[in-house]
Each structure stands twice: as structure tokens, then as C-alpha cells.
Motif scaffolding. Structure first.
Motif, PDB file in Angstrom:
ATOM      1  N   TRP A 196      -4.190   5.670   1.257  1.00  0.00           N
ATOM      2  CA  TRP A 196      -3.759   5.323   3.005  1.00  0.00           C
ATOM      3  C   TRP A 196      -3.409   5.895   3.953  1.00  0.00           C
ATOM      4  CZ3 TRP A 196      -6.148   0.812   4.881  1.00  0.00           C
ATOM      5  CH2 TRP A 196      -6.504  -0.140   4.041  1.00  0.00           C
TER       6      TRP A 196
ATOM      7  N   TYR B  61       0.464  -1.150  -0.479  1.00  0.00           N
ATOM      8  CA  TYR B  61      -0.252   0.107  -0.120  1.00  0.00           C
ATOM      9  C   TYR B  61       1.138   1.325  -0.030  1.00  0.00           C
ATOM     10  CZ  TYR B  61      -3.846  -3.398   1.692  1.00  0.00           C
ATOM     11  OH  TYR B  61      -4.825  -3.826   1.293  1.00  0.00           O
TER      12      TYR B  61
ATOM     13  N   VAL C 195       1.048   4.941   1.176  1.00  0.00           N
ATOM     14  CA  VAL C 195       0.134   5.577   2.506  1.00  0.00           C
ATOM     15  C   VAL C 195       1.270   6.943   2.642  1.00  0.00           C
ATOM     16  CG1 VAL C 195       0.508   5.241   4.970  1.00  0.00           C
ATOM     17  CG2 VAL C 195       0.546   3.079   3.184  1.00  0.00           C
TER      18      VAL C 195
ATOM     19  N   GLU D 239      -7.727   3.553   5.946  1.00  0.00           N
ATOM     20  CA  GLU D 239      -8.142   3.633   4.907  1.00  0.00           C
ATOM     21  C   GLU D 239      -8.745   5.570   5.063  1.00  0.00           C
ATOM     22  OE1 GLU D 239     -11.175   1.960   1.729  1.00  0.00           O
ATOM     23  OE2 GLU D 239     -11.804   2.488   3.796  1.00  0.00           O
TER      24      GLU D 239
END
Length: 90
Positions: free
Chosen positions: A82, A53, A55, A72
Motif C-alpha cells: 500500500w 497495513y 504503507v 493499493e
């Protein structure tokens, strides 16, 4: 006469994940790898599924190898959905 049910305001519960930071080379962005242990659909053996992910890290507090909790959020950029919630361990 039928009564119409009142519409309740639904609150969206944000998804959270715990993972390990694998890259912090970008400014204000981390790459976090989340490993999920899920049963195989046919054989029911526990297998690991990993996903990376992107972020958002405004303060730049997380380093490579840190265990972090991410949450999220609305899209921040093309790939970032995220944001960093907490650094769990160094």
C-alpha cells in the motif's frame, strides 16, 4: 460463422482504505490501522474488524494519530503493498 467478441482492455481499480496511523518509526513506512464495520455472518449485528497495513510514505508527511487514505500498489517490499494517497486530518 461465429464472431469472436473483441477483447477489451480492462483497467484495474485500485482498492482504497481510510485508517489511522499507529506507527511511523520506520523510515518511509507507516503502520495504518483500518477498522471495518461489517455485519456478523450469523447474527447480523454490526461488529468491528481491524487490520494493520504497512504503507509506503515517501515524503514522511504523516504522523501518529493522523487519518489517512491509502491505495493499493504493487509490492514495495516483503510486507508493503500500500502507499499513502492523502493525509485527511491531523
Amino acid at each position: 460463422m461465429s464472431e469472436q467478441p473483441q477483447q477489451e482492455a480492462t483497467t484495474h481499480v485500485r482498492k482504497t482504505r481510510v485508517g489511522v496511523v499507529v506507527s511511523n518509526k520506520m523510515s518511509k513506512t507507516l503502520v495504518v490501522e483500518h477498522v471495518a464495520r461489517v455485519p456478523h455472518p450469523r447474527f447480523n449485528k454490526i461488529v468491528k474488524r481491524s487490520k494493520k497495513y504497512y504503507v509506503h510514505d515517501e515524503a514522511g508527511e504523516a504522523q501518529i494519530g493522523d487519518k489517512v487514505r491509502i491505495v493499493e500498489t504493487r509490492p514495495t517490499s516483503k510486507l508493503k503493498r500500500w502507499s499513502l494517497e492523502k493525509v485527511l486530518s491531523h
